[in-house]
Design a protein around this motif. Structure first.
Motif, PDB file in Angstrom:
ATOM      1  N   LEU A   1       0.840  -1.201   0.000  1.00  0.00           N
ATOM      2  CA  LEU A   1       0.000   0.000   0.000  1.00  0.00           C
ATOM      3  C   LEU A   1       0.876   1.252   0.000  1.00  0.00           C
ATOM      4  CD1 LEU A   1      -2.925  -0.830   2.467  1.00  0.00           C
ATOM      5  CD2 LEU A   1      -2.797  -1.197   0.001  1.00  0.00           C
ATOM      6  N   ALA A   2       1.949   1.196   0.764  1.00  0.00           N
ATOM      7  CA  ALA A   2       2.890   2.317   0.796  1.00  0.00           C
ATOM      8  C   ALA A   2       3.542   2.523  -0.573  1.00  0.00           C
ATOM      9  CB  ALA A   2       3.962   2.086   1.855  1.00  0.00           C
ATOM     10  N   MET A   3       3.798   1.442  -1.272  1.00  0.00           N
ATOM     11  CA  MET A   3       4.393   1.539  -2.608  1.00  0.00           C
ATOM     12  C   MET A   3       3.419   2.188  -3.590  1.00  0.00           C
ATOM     13  SD  MET A   3       6.301  -2.183  -2.757  1.00  0.00           S
ATOM     14  CE  MET A   3       7.112  -1.928  -4.341  1.00  0.00           C
ATOM     15  N   ILE A   4       2.131   1.880  -3.445  1.00  0.00           N
ATOM     16  CA  ILE A   4       1.117   2.519  -4.297  1.00  0.00           C
ATOM     17  C   ILE A   4       1.059   4.013  -3.997  1.00  0.00           C
ATOM     18  CG2 ILE A   4      -1.373   2.704  -4.714  1.00  0.00           C
ATOM     19  CD1 ILE A   4      -1.509  -0.370  -4.373  1.00  0.00           C
ATOM     20  N   ALA A   5       1.046   4.364  -2.709  1.00  0.00           N
ATOM     21  CA  ALA A   5       1.024   5.779  -2.328  1.00  0.00           C
ATOM     22  C   ALA A   5       2.239   6.505  -2.885  1.00  0.00           C
ATOM     23  CB  ALA A   5       0.976   5.913  -0.813  1.00  0.00           C
TER      24      ALA A   5
ATOM     25  N   ASN B   1       2.679  11.097   9.604  1.00  0.00           N
ATOM     26  CA  ASN B   1       1.944  10.069   8.855  1.00  0.00           C
ATOM     27  C   ASN B   1       1.271   9.123   9.846  1.00  0.00           C
ATOM     28  OD1 ASN B   1       0.993   8.660   6.610  1.00  0.00           O
ATOM     29  ND2 ASN B   1       2.761   7.282   6.580  1.00  0.00           N
ATOM     30  N   PRO B   2       0.285   9.620  10.591  1.00  0.00           N
ATOM     31  CA  PRO B   2      -0.349   8.795  11.625  1.00  0.00           C
ATOM     32  C   PRO B   2      -1.282   7.750  11.051  1.00  0.00           C
ATOM     33  CG  PRO B   2      -1.461  10.901  11.437  1.00  0.00           C
ATOM     34  CD  PRO B   2      -0.259  10.992  10.535  1.00  0.00           C
ATOM     35  N   ARG B   3      -1.588   6.753  11.884  1.00  0.00           N
ATOM     36  CA  ARG B   3      -2.607   5.786  11.518  1.00  0.00           C
ATOM     37  C   ARG B   3      -3.963   6.493  11.533  1.00  0.00           C
ATOM     38  NH1 ARG B   3      -2.051   0.424  11.495  1.00  0.00           N
ATOM     39  NH2 ARG B   3      -0.198   0.534  12.826  1.00  0.00           N
ATOM     40  N   VAL B   4      -4.797   6.220  10.534  1.00  0.00           N
ATOM     41  CA  VAL B   4      -6.091   6.886  10.402  1.00  0.00           C
ATOM     42  C   VAL B   4      -7.242   5.958  10.749  1.00  0.00           C
ATOM     43  CG1 VAL B   4      -7.670   8.034   8.784  1.00  0.00           C
ATOM     44  CG2 VAL B   4      -5.209   8.505   8.678  1.00  0.00           C
ATOM     45  N   ALA B   5      -7.232   4.753  10.159  1.00  0.00           N
ATOM     46  CA  ALA B   5      -8.303   3.777  10.402  1.00  0.00           C
ATOM     47  C   ALA B   5      -7.805   2.403  10.016  1.00  0.00           C
ATOM     48  CB  ALA B   5      -9.556   4.119   9.594  1.00  0.00           C
ATOM     49  N   GLY B   6      -7.969   1.424  10.919  1.00  0.00           N
ATOM     50  CA  GLY B   6      -7.440   0.093  10.637  1.00  0.00           C
ATOM     51  C   GLY B   6      -5.959   0.203  10.334  1.00  0.00           C
ATOM     52  N   PRO B   7      -5.477  -0.470   9.303  1.00  0.00           N
ATOM     53  CA  PRO B   7      -4.049  -0.382   8.968  1.00  0.00           C
ATOM     54  C   PRO B   7      -3.705   0.827   8.103  1.00  0.00           C
ATOM     55  CG  PRO B   7      -5.099  -2.004   7.573  1.00  0.00           C
ATOM     56  CD  PRO B   7      -6.172  -1.507   8.525  1.00  0.00           C
ATOM     57  N   LEU B   8      -4.699   1.628   7.743  1.00  0.00           N
ATOM     58  CA  LEU B   8      -4.461   2.742   6.826  1.00  0.00           C
ATOM     59  C   LEU B   8      -3.819   3.934   7.536  1.00  0.00           C
ATOM     60  CD1 LEU B   8      -7.803   2.741   4.789  1.00  0.00           C
ATOM     61  CD2 LEU B   8      -5.650   1.560   4.253  1.00  0.00           C
ATOM     62  N   ARG B   9      -2.795   4.463   6.891  1.00  0.00           N
ATOM     63  CA  ARG B   9      -2.125   5.664   7.370  1.00  0.00           C
ATOM     64  C   ARG B   9      -2.574   6.873   6.554  1.00  0.00           C
ATOM     65  NH1 ARG B   9       2.299   1.436   5.965  1.00  0.00           N
ATOM     66  NH2 ARG B   9       0.767   1.515   4.260  1.00  0.00           N
ATOM     67  N   ARG B  10      -2.184   8.035   6.980  1.00  0.00           N
ATOM     68  CA  ARG B  10      -2.606   9.239   6.254  1.00  0.00           C
ATOM     69  C   ARG B  10      -2.225   9.162   4.788  1.00  0.00           C
ATOM     70  NH1 ARG B  10      -0.854  14.626   9.034  1.00  0.00           N
ATOM     71  NH2 ARG B  10      -2.632  14.092  10.370  1.00  0.00           N
TER      72      ARG B  10
ATOM     73  N   ASN C   1       5.376   4.120   4.491  1.00  0.00           N
ATOM     74  CA  ASN C   1       5.233   2.843   5.188  1.00  0.00           C
ATOM     75  C   ASN C   1       5.529   2.950   6.686  1.00  0.00           C
ATOM     76  OD1 ASN C   1       4.646   0.041   5.075  1.00  0.00           O
ATOM     77  ND2 ASN C   1       6.829  -0.427   5.219  1.00  0.00           N
ATOM     78  N   THR C   2       5.785   4.167   7.167  1.00  0.00           N
ATOM     79  CA  THR C   2       6.159   4.342   8.573  1.00  0.00           C
ATOM     80  C   THR C   2       5.121   5.184   9.303  1.00  0.00           C
ATOM     81  OG1 THR C   2       8.498   4.238   7.973  1.00  0.00           O
ATOM     82  CG2 THR C   2       7.956   5.158  10.129  1.00  0.00           C
ATOM     83  N   ILE C   3       4.634   4.663  10.418  1.00  0.00           N
ATOM     84  CA  ILE C   3       3.738   5.439  11.277  1.00  0.00           C
ATOM     85  C   ILE C   3       4.561   6.520  11.969  1.00  0.00           C
ATOM     86  CG2 ILE C   3       2.158   5.380  13.232  1.00  0.00           C
ATOM     87  CD1 ILE C   3       1.072   3.839  10.911  1.00  0.00           C
ATOM     88  N   SER C   4       4.110   7.761  11.867  1.00  0.00           N
ATOM     89  CA  SER C   4       4.839   8.873  12.474  1.00  0.00           C
ATOM     90  C   SER C   4       3.874  10.003  12.786  1.00  0.00           C
ATOM     91  CB  SER C   4       5.930   9.381  11.510  1.00  0.00           C
ATOM     92  OG  SER C   4       5.334   9.961  10.356  1.00  0.00           O
ATOM     93  N   GLU C   5       4.395  11.029  13.398  1.00  0.00           N
ATOM     94  CA  GLU C   5       3.556  12.184  13.704  1.00  0.00           C
ATOM     95  C   GLU C   5       3.017  12.813  12.421  1.00  0.00           C
ATOM     96  OE1 GLU C   5       3.931  16.551  15.938  1.00  0.00           O
ATOM     97  OE2 GLU C   5       5.529  15.059  16.151  1.00  0.00           O
TER      98      GLU C   5
END
Length: 393
Positions: free
Chosen positions: A169-173, A204-213, A198-202
């Motif tokens: 998913l990170a590669m698609i983004a 790029n936070p997690r938004v819902a389920g495994p999805l990040r911003r 692909n990294t959770i951070s301030e």
């Protein structure tokens, strides 16, 4: 494959910037592209028989009756019949297909299609609730993060079934943001790279389920427009982009009553369009697909037949959908980079695909693009539209 004379063709367009815009309202957004599209097509406002506007609204504006705004936004259209079309996130394509139907039924000779949305003036918390209009509220209302919560559930279900594909998913983004660097209309022209996505951070936070911003499309303002006519009229104009095929398929609304990881309606739309066009995916030079969330793009790879079910991740891993890959996906940057002003999105996708076919896509250009696919969906693959476009002039 040739089509009967009289079939609808795209003969002109206009595309404004997407983002947080100074444009005050829908009227201003209509005005920003309506006249420009007519000029690009080489037609006068007096020649337009019918106008369709694609606007979700659903609470973004108190105005309503968006079709009435055409009479004040575009000079010369004060008395031209106009209708508003809404079909969730596929509103723009629904408006386009409504115009095409009028042309092909002989009810109009020249039609103007405008898609627009003003979203950024609405508080963020309200935006999330408004967008849940595209979900089955009896069962799916009140989810945290709004529609991202819907796709968070889809991603959770997909990961449980096929394994954690967060990296893909990170590669698609990252792909779409890199592509968006070449799109002058894009809301966010920044190359983030796979590691950041692909990294959770301030940032790029997690938004819902495994999805990040970075897995979620942007809240944006914007407008785009198309001019459509019949082939006989197009003979006297500068360009013509034809629909080798167009398909519209629906799926049942509630996620609880279907396999949310399969996008069966999208599959049926793609199957229908490919059969009508007499093509395979190998014949396409590019696809503009509906990446409201990276999870959506991955499942769409499977729905269009690019991979087997559960193997959409392979397409991005193997570079198939990169701009220099076998089937470039979202060379415009897609909704991820370009932004997603709901009513404008489907119109924008057709404008950008048409630019590719005319060789006028600038830094987005795919070499020798002769056949393009467009996939625009409403809700979580509830209403699904596929266009196969080709240049005929």
């Amino acid at each position: 494959m040739t089509r009967d004379q009289g079939d609808a063709v795209i003969v002109g367009w206009a595309h404004g910037p997407f983002g947080k815009l100074d444009a005050e309202d829908i009227e201003a957004l209509f005005a920003s592209v309506g006249t420009d599209a007519l000029i690009h097509a080489g037609v006068e406002a007096a020649d337009v028989d019918f106008v369709t506007v694609g606007v979700l609204n659903a609470g973004f504006s108190k105005q309503g009756f968006d079709a009435g705004l055409v009479s004040v936004a575009v000079p010369g259209l004060e008395n031209t019949p106009a209708v508003r079309v809404e079909n969730a996130c596929a509103t723009g394509t629904a408006a386009l297909y409504t115009a095409i139907d009028a042309i092909e039924a002989g009810r109009a000779r020249i039609a103007l299609v405008i898609g627009a949305e003003k979203m950024t003036a609405t508080p963020t918390a309200e935006v999330g609730d408004i967008l849940l209009a595209g979900a089955y509220r009896k069962e799916e209302d009140g989810l945290p993060a709004g529609f991202a919560g819907i796709f968070g559930q889809i991603a959770d279900s997909y990961f449980q079934k096929y394994g954690d594909k967060s990296k893909e998913l990170a590669m698609i983004a990252a792909k779409n943001h890199a592509n968006g660097m070449g799109n002058p209309f894009a809301h966010m022209r920044k190359d983030f790279g796979v590691d950041f996505c692909n990294t959770i951070s301030e940032k790029n936070p997690r938004v819902a389920g495994p999805l990040r911003r970075t897995d979620c499309s942007l809240v944006s303002d914007g407008a785009a427009a198309l001019v459509v006519t019949d082939r006989a009229t197009a003979e006297g104009l500068a360009r013509a982009i034809a629909f080798r095929a167009r398909a519209h398929q629906n799926d049942i609304f509630p996620l609880s009553r279907r396999d949310m990881t399969a996008f069966d309606g999208a599959r049926r739309a793609w199957d229908s369009a490919k059969e009508t066009a007499g093509i395979t995916l190998d014949d396409l030079a590019l696809v503009e697909t509906h990446d409201c969330f990276t999870m959506a793009e991955m499942i769409e790879y499977e729905a269009m037949g690019l991979t087997k079910p559960g193997e959409g991740w392979k397409a991005i891993r193997e570079g198939v959908t990169q701009k220099d890959g076998k089937l470039p996906m979202n060379p415009s940057g897609g909704l991820k980079s370009k932004g997603h002003p709901i009513g404008a999105t489907g119109v924008s996708m057709h404008v950008l695909a048409s630019m590719q076919l005319m060789g006028e896509a600038g830094d987005m250009q795919i070499a020798d693009a002769n056949l393009a696919g467009v996939f625009n969906m409403g809700g979580a693959a509830v209403t699904n539209y596929v266009s196969i476009l080709e240049r005929v002039k």
